[in-house]
Design an enzyme around this catalytic site. Structure first.
Site, short mmCIF file in Angstrom:
data_model
loop_
_atom_site.label_atom_id
_atom_site.label_comp_id
_atom_site.label_asym_id
_atom_site.label_seq_id
_atom_site.Cartn_x
_atom_site.Cartn_y
_atom_site.Cartn_z
N ASP A 1 -8.59 2.14 -3.82
CA ASP A 1 -8.23 2.96 -2.65
C ASP A 1 -8.35 4.44 -2.62
O ASP A 1 -7.82 5.26 -3.76
CB ASP A 1 -6.73 2.52 -2.23
CG ASP A 1 -6.52 3.03 -0.71
OD1 ASP A 1 -7.15 3.08 0.12
OD2 ASP A 1 -5.46 3.70 -0.72
N ASP B 1 0.56 2.53 3.69
CA ASP B 1 -0.26 3.31 3.10
C ASP B 1 0.30 4.79 3.15
O ASP B 1 -0.14 5.85 3.80
CB ASP B 1 -1.58 3.61 4.01
CG ASP B 1 -2.56 4.52 3.22
OD1 ASP B 1 -2.55 4.89 2.31
OD2 ASP B 1 -3.86 4.66 4.00
N HIS C 1 2.27 14.27 1.03
CA HIS C 1 1.68 15.31 0.56
C HIS C 1 2.49 16.43 0.90
O HIS C 1 3.33 16.55 1.89
CB HIS C 1 0.52 15.91 1.60
CG HIS C 1 -0.64 14.68 1.68
ND1 HIS C 1 -1.49 14.56 0.29
CD2 HIS C 1 -1.06 13.97 2.29
CE1 HIS C 1 -2.31 13.85 0.37
NE2 HIS C 1 -2.01 13.14 1.75
N LEU D 1 2.36 6.42 -4.64
CA LEU D 1 3.53 7.10 -5.23
C LEU D 1 3.15 8.29 -6.00
O LEU D 1 4.40 9.07 -6.46
CB LEU D 1 4.32 6.34 -6.06
CG LEU D 1 4.75 4.83 -5.26
CD1 LEU D 1 5.47 3.87 -6.50
CD2 LEU D 1 5.50 5.00 -4.14
N ASN E 1 -4.92 5.73 -7.02
CA ASN E 1 -5.40 7.20 -7.01
C ASN E 1 -4.41 8.17 -7.67
O ASN E 1 -4.45 9.28 -7.00
CB ASN E 1 -5.96 7.41 -5.83
CG ASN E 1 -5.08 7.42 -4.66
OD1 ASN E 1 -3.95 6.89 -4.66
ND2 ASN E 1 -5.27 8.26 -3.55
N HIS F 1 -10.83 -0.29 0.31
CA HIS F 1 -10.56 0.69 1.30
C HIS F 1 -12.10 0.71 1.94
O HIS F 1 -12.90 1.06 1.26
CB HIS F 1 -10.36 1.99 0.59
CG HIS F 1 -10.55 3.07 1.16
ND1 HIS F 1 -9.45 4.16 1.60
CD2 HIS F 1 -11.67 3.87 1.94
CE1 HIS F 1 -9.90 5.07 2.35
NE2 HIS F 1 -11.17 4.95 2.35
N GLY G 1 -3.49 11.44 5.37
CA GLY G 1 -2.25 10.79 4.80
C GLY G 1 -1.11 11.15 5.38
O GLY G 1 -0.89 12.31 5.75
N HIS H 1 -5.65 -1.24 5.31
CA HIS H 1 -5.63 -0.29 6.46
C HIS H 1 -6.72 -0.70 7.56
O HIS H 1 -7.50 0.27 7.90
CB HIS H 1 -5.51 0.99 6.08
CG HIS H 1 -6.46 1.44 5.29
ND1 HIS H 1 -7.93 1.33 5.30
CD2 HIS H 1 -5.89 2.50 4.23
CE1 HIS H 1 -8.23 1.99 3.99
NE2 HIS H 1 -7.33 2.74 3.50
N HIS I 1 0.70 -1.14 -0.23
CA HIS I 1 0.18 0.05 -0.13
C HIS I 1 0.67 1.36 -0.15
O HIS I 1 1.18 1.71 1.12
CB HIS I 1 -0.98 -0.18 1.05
CG HIS I 1 -1.93 0.75 1.13
ND1 HIS I 1 -3.26 0.71 1.79
CD2 HIS I 1 -1.92 2.09 0.55
CE1 HIS I 1 -4.02 1.58 1.66
NE2 HIS I 1 -3.35 2.65 0.99
ZN LIG Z 1 -7.41 3.81 1.77
ZN LIG Z 2 -4.25 4.33 0.59
#
Ligand SMILES: [Zn+2]
Ligand SMILES: [Zn+2]
Lengths: 436, 315
Positions: A160, A313, A317, A71, A102, A187, A332, A240, A68
């Site tokens: 996710d 995960d 950012h 990138l 995503n 998710h 995140g 998660h 997870h």
């Molecule tokens: Zn997630």
């Molecule tokens: Zn995630």
């Protein structure tokens, strides 16, 4: 920008020997030297010849596999690129990262999936394993071309960032996915229950006036997907997990023999909801940090085998995105470079079990067990990590290889540090330093 | 005191100190020229991410009566989102040379974030559902004034309405309990926070059950968006169960007072003409707003020479 791959490849032809370490893999622990040449393990034994690399007092294990990792490339290269994320992974002892879908554009087409894999190959620091979207554009409305993606090598599908809200669509995804022999990773978040939510729904959120994120929003979807897996026979992986009841549901589903697996993050094992009392957006994460009771249940779930994998995960950012109000800042936190240290710091876990949750099990769930998480024996690809399980250390944000700095572990004492990471027979990390 | 961000952070001593200081400011405001030079040369900036002309004007009037310079910075949250982080905005304003930020934002926690990024004092003028400490100071001061007492031991404060989304409720629960009041919350469960059992309050779902045993009836504003979010089926049903009408007014003890933080929703939580309320403190709440905010700014900014300055404002 393109690196000279030929120069790099030259190095792995040369034979070297890891000396003084203890091998830990699915067969347990044993002291032995490991000779590597041409990208594979060629010999395991005593007094082997070749250039000596010090593994004294350290653990030699199959390289870690993260199920997870966000990138961020393509689309948000300001936060991370496949190269910087790969380097962060290598520093954390990883030899393979499952890239979350995503991105922008999302990983719902062969073109994007191929691009992600190819960028990973160019960086050459870990194997970047693209996941595929379950639904087109992660919009939850129509299935992505799963068969095409599977034919292009995708083994794990997820939206996710979003859970697939529509029950019928999820059922179809499972039915279709079963025919492709792929894994559906969910998710778990019923979105109507978490609209505007910032932190766990608890005593703290009551007083802090932060919109609460109820545990049941996760548990309802865990329950739903367990039942859908029961009627479809699909392989389902839960991303998660964060609540005690989720762990109970998965434990019961496994007892029923369903093909269910689950992961937990280092932060959900170590940080609780009271962190939000500082109003620091670094602690905003999806799912949110939960209660000490949940943390205890997650740790127990790892130790009794209910939870199969530790997954980061990793969600970088840029500074300015996290320097917004709590309701606007994106959720995140970073994870790749600190996962081992957090896991050993908070879990009373024996080393073979640690290697199972960080390498062997995630490699199997990601469908890359031919190359990662393998026993260390002649013929195995040289994707290895060498780490010191007892060294304690503190995170220095400036030393992180990730392009972002949103780590919540600053100031925490971590235990266990990566000494060397070997990917395809090359050192990506040597004596704690990234090699490229 | 470096910042005023929440009532729990201010503490009981701070609360008492600011209420005492407010007495001095009330006296200043009674003068023919209600202005003192206490904060001359200081700059107070209002940083409002959410519209509230009332609160902003109250702060700016307070600053001007203490001779501080004022700046107004109204930002729609979306414009901050475009390229500039909240931190960039705060640092830019700090560089202009300001002594205090008065901040209003729809998200809880903003005053804490901002105080990490500036050397100036931070005054919370409302952060999401969390805190609105100057409103609580206004309300405590107004009750003190009306009842002629310093502490509220033996008094019951009954807060009615949307507790869950109310920074006024959270601030007042903290402040009134510090001064000894008993607190009763009245709301349907949908308008209560998830874990209210840990607060020093008792909870009722029926206004009729408790209205006869209250000393201070505090009506909260119900925003119409609570209907679309399913917190209440419709406004009529809410008004019938939780609105203040003539029947409930008659049940109220004769010496009980009625309060509201404004702006009021006539026909929703207030079903009678508020000017017809015999014991309404609503106008006193507005009137005391400036004095309380003068006390807060003075306490934060007068600095070392505050003893001397206090002589300037004292009678
Ligand atoms: Zn997630
Ligand atoms: Zn995630």
């Amino acid at each position: 920008m393109k690196r000279d791959n030929n120069a790099k490849r030259g190095s792995n032809a040369k034979r070297f020997v890891l000396k003084g370490g203890t091998i830990v893999d699915s067969r347990g622990e044993r002291r032995a030297e490991v000779a590597i040449e041409g990208g594979v393990v060629v010999e395991v034994g005593e007094a082997l010849s070749g250039d000596a690399i010090d593994a004294g007092g350290a653990v030699i294990a199959p390289g870690f596999v993260d199920l997870h990792a966000h990138l961020r490339e393509p689309g948000k290269e300001e936060a991370e690129t496949i190269e910087t994320g790969s380097r962060a992974g290598a520093k954390g002892g990883y030899t393979a990262l499952v890239a979350m879908p995503n991105t922008d554009p999302p990983q719902d087409s062969v073109a994007v999936v191929d691009f992600v894999r190819e960028q990973g190959r160019r960086a050459g620091l870990v194997e970047v394993v693209p996941s595929g979207c379950i639904t087109l554009g992660r919009q939850g409305e129509a299935l992505a071309p799963m068969a095409e993606l599977a034919a292009a090598g995708v083994r794990i599908f997820t939206d996710d960032g979003n859970g697939v809200q529509d029950e019928l669509l999820m059922r179809r995804a499972m039915e279709y996915g079963r025919g492709l022999d792929v894994t559906l990773a969910q998710h778990c978040e019923v979105a109507t229950l978490t609209k505007g939510a910032v932190m766990n729904e608890c005593q703290c959120c009551t007083t802090l006036g932060l919109p609460g994120w109820p545990a049941v929003a996760e548990e309802l979807m865990v329950f739903r997907d367990i039942e859908l897996a029961r009627i479809t026979g699909a392989r389902v992986h839960f991303l998660h997990l964060s609540t005690a009841r989720s762990v109970d549901l998965v434990r019961a589903a496994k007892r029923d023999g369903l093909p269910i697996t689950a992961e937990v993050t280092p932060h959900h094992l170590s940080l609780d909801e009271t962190r939000l009392m500082s109003f620091d957006t670094v602690y905003k994460v999806n799912p949110p940090l939960r209660s000490p009771r949940d943390i205890a249940a997650l740790r127990k779930g790892v130790l009794d085998g209910t939870i199969d994998a530790l997954a980061t995960d990793h969600a970088p950012h840029p500074r300015r995105d996290k320097e917004l109000s709590l309701d606007q800042a994106p959720p995140g936190m970073l994870g790749l470079e600190t996962a081992l240290g957090v896991a050993l710091g908070v879990l009373e876990i024996d080393l073979p079990h640690l290697v199972r949750i960080m390498s062997i099990n995630p490699a199997r769930i990601a469908g890359i067990e031919a190359r990662h998480g393998r026993d260390i024996e002649p013929g195995a690809p040289a994707n290895l990590v060498v780490f010191d399980p007892n060294i304690t250390w503190q995170v220095a944000p400036d030393e992180l290889a990730s392009k972002s700095r949103n780590t919540p572990f600053v100031g925490m004492t971590l235990r266990g540090r990566v000494r060397h990471t070997i990917f395809g027979g090359d050192f990506t990390v040597l004596d704690g330093e990234a090699q490229r | 005191m470096k910042h005023l961000r929440s009532i729990p952070e201010l503490g009981a001593d701070g609360l008492t100190r600011l209420l005492e200081l407010t007495n001095h400011m009330v006296e200043v405001n009674r003068r023919p020229v209600p202005k003192v030079p206490a904060l001359r040369g200081r700059t107070v900036v209002s940083l409002f991410f959410e519209d509230s002309t009332r609160t902003r004007l109250s702060f700016e009037t307070a600053a001007k009566r203490l001779s501080a310079d004022t700046m107004t910075f109204s930002v729609s949250t979306s414009s901050v989102n475009k390229g500039e982080s909240l931190r960039d905005t705060v640092e830019t304003i700090t560089d202009m040379g300001v002594d205090a930020f008065v901040v209003r934002h729809k998200s809880a926690g903003i005053p804490w974030q901002i105080s990490d990024w500036t050397t100036a004092a931070v005054v919370n003028a409302g952060d999401g559902w969390h805190q609105h400490p100057t409103q609580a100071l206004v309300d405590c001061f107004t009750v003190r004034e009306a009842r002629g007492c310093e502490r509220f031991d033996g008094l019951t404060l009954t807060i009615v309405g949307d507790i869950k989304h109310s920074r006024v409720a959270r601030s007042n629960i903290a402040a009134f309990s510090m001064l000894g009041a008993q607190i009763v919350l009245v709301a349907p469960p949908t308008l209560l926070p998830p874990d209210v059992a840990h607060w020093p309050v008792t909870v009722s779902h029926s206004l009729d059950d408790v209205v006869g045993r209250t000393d201070i009836l505090y009506m909260l504003r119900l925003q119409s968006e609570r209907m679309s979010q399913g917190h209440v089926p419709n406004l009529r049903e809410y008004s019938e169960r939780f609105g203040l009408d003539a029947r409930r007014l008659a049940m109220l003890p004769s010496d009980a007072v009625v309060m509201h933080p404004g702006p009021m929703n006539r026909g929703v939580e207030m079903l009678i003409d508020p000017s017809a309320l015999p014991n309404s403190l609503i106008h006193r709440q507005v009137a005391n707003g400036v004095s309380v905010r003068m006390a807060v700014l003075f306490d934060l900014l007068a600095g070392e020479s505050s003893a001397g300055n206090l002589r300037e404002v004292a009678p």
